[in-house]
Structures are given as structure tokens and as C-alpha cells.
Design a protein around this motif. Structure first.
Motif, mmCIF file in Angstrom:
data_model
loop_
_atom_site.group_PDB
_atom_site.id
_atom_site.type_symbol
_atom_site.label_atom_id
_atom_site.label_comp_id
_atom_site.label_asym_id
_atom_site.label_seq_id
_atom_site.Cartn_x
_atom_site.Cartn_y
_atom_site.Cartn_z
ATOM 1 N N PHE A 202 0.826 -1.206 0.000
ATOM 2 C CA PHE A 202 0.000 0.000 0.000
ATOM 3 C C PHE A 202 0.862 1.257 0.000
ATOM 4 N N GLU A 203 2.017 1.191 0.633
ATOM 5 C CA GLU A 203 2.879 2.369 0.723
ATOM 6 C C GLU A 203 3.548 2.723 -0.597
ATOM 7 N N LYS A 204 3.351 1.917 -1.611
ATOM 8 C CA LYS A 204 3.825 2.256 -2.952
ATOM 9 C C LYS A 204 2.794 3.064 -3.737
ATOM 10 N N SER A 205 1.591 3.147 -3.219
ATOM 11 C CA SER A 205 0.520 3.836 -3.934
ATOM 12 C C SER A 205 0.661 5.352 -3.802
ATOM 13 N N GLU A 206 0.131 6.065 -4.790
ATOM 14 C CA GLU A 206 0.152 7.523 -4.730
ATOM 15 C C GLU A 206 -0.760 8.026 -3.616
ATOM 16 N N LEU A 207 -1.803 7.289 -3.322
ATOM 17 C CA LEU A 207 -2.702 7.651 -2.231
ATOM 18 C C LEU A 207 -1.946 7.732 -0.914
ATOM 19 N N MET A 273 -13.410 13.697 0.716
ATOM 20 C CA MET A 273 -11.968 13.610 0.525
ATOM 21 C C MET A 273 -11.563 14.003 -0.896
ATOM 22 N N LEU A 274 -12.375 13.680 -1.879
ATOM 23 C CA LEU A 274 -12.069 14.099 -3.247
ATOM 24 C C LEU A 274 -12.029 15.620 -3.347
ATOM 25 N N GLU A 275 -12.837 16.304 -2.551
ATOM 26 C CA GLU A 275 -12.801 17.759 -2.518
ATOM 27 C C GLU A 275 -11.644 18.269 -1.665
ATOM 28 N N ASP A 276 -11.273 17.513 -0.651
ATOM 29 C CA ASP A 276 -10.263 17.958 0.305
ATOM 30 C C ASP A 276 -8.855 17.956 -0.277
ATOM 31 N N ILE A 277 -8.561 17.011 -1.163
ATOM 32 C CA ILE A 277 -7.163 16.830 -1.557
ATOM 33 C C ILE A 277 -6.624 17.993 -2.382
ATOM 34 N N SER A 278 -7.499 18.767 -3.016
ATOM 35 C CA SER A 278 -7.010 19.934 -3.746
ATOM 36 C C SER A 278 -6.399 20.948 -2.786
ATOM 37 N N GLY A 279 -7.121 21.242 -1.702
ATOM 38 C CA GLY A 279 -6.585 22.154 -0.696
ATOM 39 C C GLY A 279 -5.349 21.601 -0.025
ATOM 40 N N LEU A 280 -5.362 20.300 0.275
ATOM 41 C CA LEU A 280 -4.171 19.681 0.867
ATOM 42 C C LEU A 280 -2.990 19.750 -0.080
ATOM 43 N N GLU A 288 6.732 24.874 -0.631
ATOM 44 C CA GLU A 288 7.886 24.800 -1.535
ATOM 45 C C GLU A 288 8.407 23.382 -1.700
ATOM 46 N N LYS A 289 7.474 22.416 -1.666
ATOM 47 C CA LYS A 289 7.837 21.028 -1.898
ATOM 48 C C LYS A 289 7.587 20.603 -3.346
ATOM 49 N N ALA A 290 6.805 21.403 -4.081
ATOM 50 C CA ALA A 290 6.482 21.069 -5.467
ATOM 51 C C ALA A 290 5.870 22.291 -6.130
ATOM 52 N N SER A 291 5.859 22.298 -7.457
ATOM 53 C CA SER A 291 5.191 23.368 -8.189
ATOM 54 C C SER A 291 3.697 23.056 -8.272
ATOM 55 N N ARG A 292 2.919 24.064 -8.637
ATOM 56 C CA ARG A 292 1.479 23.832 -8.754
ATOM 57 C C ARG A 292 1.183 22.794 -9.836
ATOM 58 N N ASP A 293 1.896 22.879 -10.969
ATOM 59 C CA ASP A 293 1.665 21.909 -12.049
ATOM 60 C C ASP A 293 1.997 20.496 -11.596
ATOM 61 N N GLN A 294 3.088 20.361 -10.851
ATOM 62 C CA GLN A 294 3.462 19.035 -10.351
ATOM 63 C C GLN A 294 2.391 18.481 -9.417
ATOM 64 N N VAL A 295 1.854 19.336 -8.562
ATOM 65 C CA VAL A 295 0.816 18.893 -7.629
ATOM 66 C C VAL A 295 -0.441 18.502 -8.381
ATOM 67 N N GLU A 296 -0.859 19.319 -9.360
ATOM 68 C CA GLU A 296 -2.083 19.008 -10.100
ATOM 69 C C GLU A 296 -1.955 17.671 -10.827
ATOM 70 N N LEU A 297 -0.796 17.400 -11.396
ATOM 71 C CA LEU A 297 -0.586 16.112 -12.058
ATOM 72 C C LEU A 297 -0.622 14.971 -11.045
ATOM 73 N N ARG A 298 -0.054 15.206 -9.906
ATOM 74 C CA ARG A 298 -0.037 14.183 -8.872
ATOM 75 C C ARG A 298 -1.445 13.882 -8.370
ATOM 76 N N LEU A 299 -2.259 14.911 -8.277
ATOM 77 C CA LEU A 299 -3.615 14.724 -7.771
ATOM 78 C C LEU A 299 -4.459 13.854 -8.696
ATOM 79 N N LYS A 304 -7.419 8.786 -8.729
ATOM 80 C CA LYS A 304 -7.602 7.436 -9.277
ATOM 81 C C LYS A 304 -7.504 6.387 -8.179
ATOM 82 N N ASP A 305 -6.512 6.543 -7.307
ATOM 83 C CA ASP A 305 -6.369 5.595 -6.202
ATOM 84 C C ASP A 305 -7.565 5.655 -5.259
ATOM 85 N N MET A 306 -8.046 6.870 -4.989
ATOM 86 C CA MET A 306 -9.200 7.003 -4.100
ATOM 87 C C MET A 306 -10.416 6.276 -4.657
ATOM 88 N N CYS A 307 -10.562 6.344 -5.957
ATOM 89 C CA CYS A 307 -11.726 5.715 -6.586
ATOM 90 C C CYS A 307 -11.536 4.211 -6.793
#
Length: 327
Positions: A202-207, A273-280, A288-299, A304-307
Motif C-alpha cells: 500500500f505504501e507504494k501507492s500515490e494515495l 476527501m475528493l474535494e479535500d485533496i485539492s486544498g491539501l 515549496e515542496k512542489a510546483s502547482r503543475d506538479q501537484v495538479e498532475l499528482r492529484l 484514481k487511487d481514491m476511486c
């Protein structure tokens, strides 16, 4: 815009330490919200920076969160056995104010005060004349000193990531309760886990890694994102008696088989939670851990994992702990 149920400019509450003269009216500096990365954040004490936004999208999520927790608790707002006719109730981190409104309706004898860094909003408007007459809101920091509050119930729910000193907050709650009064705190362990997969898988998942990174960022700022399991210890250490602690599971998605209630809870949790992760996710940007584009791609992958609820069978733990100040 009307300022119904808010304190006047020169108000200084004898039951709550300090003046809040520049933060308690609707047209005050508390409404000069900063916007970052497409999200809106609280203006009052902006330097303290609560991690999540306060915009309409977040308000909608808080509506879903309120409904989720009420459903999980069987429609109950609190579990503490408070007296039938309380006089003063304090809601720490009131958010959109729904809990305070419902408590004011349920206990008309009580003055219910909702305290938050942002004025409580629902959609495009603030609370107004349709609110119960016995509910009010104060824009201020609940970690400031309180003075002789003489409260019947102190309540805090989902304060994960917003408290700098949990033991002090709970001790202050104890100190300002009436003898025989109650404090109740409800909070998450925000680290998700799988009930189906081995931890190493499970710890390999993006979730999982997304939760790991957002939790670590907030904790690097001194904000505990997993307070739920520690609540009982803090409450006992503060001197409370008749302490009770309960743990509730919150499935992520309707994956529980042959149980309509658990499916409903899981579905409601997935929606909020699907609504929460954008704010998180934006916390990783301003941290300063990532750019906005990087975060949006990650989300995209996180969603997908949440679903994929049937595969991961993921869930969270939610804790309710309450205690009484000795008579």
C-alpha cells in the motif's frame, strides 16, 4: 453586508481573553482574504497559516464533512452526557458554523459561541437572522489565553493541522470549564491505511505517499496531523475525570460488502476527501515542496487511487474523547 450575530467593534469578552476589536465585524480586516494558487485563505492572523483554504469549495467540503461525521455517530453532535440545560458552549474552530447552529437549536438555554480565524460562511453569504438567536461567532485564535470563561461544554472537531500546542489547549479548556462541565474533542488520524494490502504494498501507492507528504509538511511546521490517537492521553493529563474514548472507522469509498450503513459512510467520506485533496495539495506548493503543475498532475493519480476503493479497501480512524471537570 449585515453583521448579524457578530460582536461589535469594541467588544472584549470577559469570558475570553483579549480584545478582538479589529477582527469581529463582517467589514473588518478579517475579510481581506489572500488568494494563492487559485484558492482563498484566512486573512486574520494570516501568518499563522492554517493549511486549508476557506473558499466556497472548502465550505462545500465542510458541509460534507459535517454530514459524514453526524452519519458515523448516528446523528449525534456530541457523545458527552452534558446537562439538560447548559448555559455556555464554546465551539473551537467552528468553520462554517453548522455544529454551533445545530447545538444552539438543540439547547436553547445555552449561548453557543463559534470561534475561528475566519468568519463562518455558507456559499456567498454569512450567517444571518435565520440563525438561532443564541448563537454567535468570534473571529479570533482559540490558542490565545482565555479568562474566567465558566463554560459548560468546550468542543473541538477536526482541529488536525491547526493546533500548535495540544496539551496547552486542552488544559486551558479544563481550566475554564465550570465544575462538572465537559470537554469533548473529535479528531482524525489523517494517515490512511489499507485493510486489504500489506503495508509495504500500500505504501507504494500515490494515495499513501500523498498523505505521507502532506502530513510530514504540516508536522514540520509543528502542527500535528494525527491528533486522534493522543486525545485521551492529553485529556487525562489535564485532570479530567469520567474520561471516555471511542474510535470509529471511516472507510474511503463504498467498499464494505453487505453493510448498507458502512457503504453510505464510505461514499460520503470519498466525496468529501475528493474535494479535500485539492486544498491539501496546495500546501505542498506554498511549502515549496512542489510546483502547482506538479501537484495538479499528482492529484490525478491520487484521485484514481481514491476511486479504486475495492482494491485498496482504505480507511481512516476517527476518535471521540470526552471528559468531565470534577465537581
Amino acid at each position: 453586508m449585515a453583521a448579524a450575530n457578530y460582536q461589535d467593534d469594541d467588544f472584549s469578552d470577559p469570558g475570553y481573553g483579549g480584545s478582538i476589536s479589529d477582527t469581529t465585524t463582517i467589514d473588518s480586516a478579517a475579510l481581506n482574504y489572500p488568494f494563492e494558487y487559485g484558492r482563498r485563505y484566512h486573512a486574520y492572523m494570516a501568518e499563522k497559516r492554517y493549511g486549508l483554504p476557506n473558499d466556497i469549495a472548502q465550505q462545500d467540503r465542510l458541509l460534507r464533512h459535517h454530514d459524514l461525521i453526524k452519519t458515523r455517530l448516528g446523528g449525534r453532535l456530541i457523545l458527552a452526557p452534558i446537562q439538560e440545560h447548559p448555559q455556555r458552549i464554546l465551539d473551537l474552530g467552528t468553520g462554517i458554523g453548522l455544529w454551533a447552529i445545530e447545538m444552539a437549536d438543540r439547547y436553547p438555554s445555552a449561548e453557543v459561541t463559534g470561534l475561528d480565524l475566519s468568519p463562518p460562511e455558507l456559499g456567498e453569504s454569512f450567517h444571518n437572522e435565520f440563525d438561532p438567536v443564541n448563537v454567535r461567532y468570534i473571529v479570533d485564535d482559540f490558542e490565545k489565553d482565555w479568562v474566567d470563561a465558566n463554560i459548560d461544554l468546550v468542543f473541538g472537531r477536526f482541529l488536525a493541522g491547526s493546533v500548535e500546542d495540544w496539551p496547552r489547549l486542552i488544559q486551558q479548556s479544563y481550566n475554564n470549564l465550570k465544575p462538572g462541565g465537559w470537554a469533548e474533542f473529535q479528531d482524525w488520524d489523517t494517515m490512511v491505511y489499507s485493510t486489504a494490502l500489506p503495508a509495504e504494498d500500500f505504501e507504494k501507492s500515490e494515495l499513501w505517499t500523498f498523505h505521507r507528504d502532506t502530513v510530514a509538511l504540516q508536522e514540520s511546521r509543528g502542527r500535528n496531523m494525527r491528533p486522534g490517537p493522543e486525545l485521551e492521553t492529553w485529556i487525562r493529563q489535564a485532570g479530567f475525570e469520567n474520561v471516555r474514548a471511542e474510535k470509529f472507522s471511516l472507510p474511503l469509498g463504498p467498499w464494505v460488502q453487505d453493510d448498507k450503513f458502512e457503504k453510505k459512510v464510505g461514499y460520503k467520506n470519498l466525496l468529501q476527501m475528493l474535494e479535500d485533496i485539492s486544498g491539501l495539495g496546495m500546501t505542498l506548493v506554498w511549502g515549496e515542496k512542489a510546483s502547482r503543475d506538479q501537484v495538479e498532475l499528482r492529484l490525478v493519480d491520487v484521485r484514481k487511487d481514491m476511486c479504486s476503493c475495492a482494491h485498496f479497501k482504505a480507511q481512516y480512524d476517527y476518535y471521540v474523547v470526552y471528559g468531565q471537570k470534577p465537581l
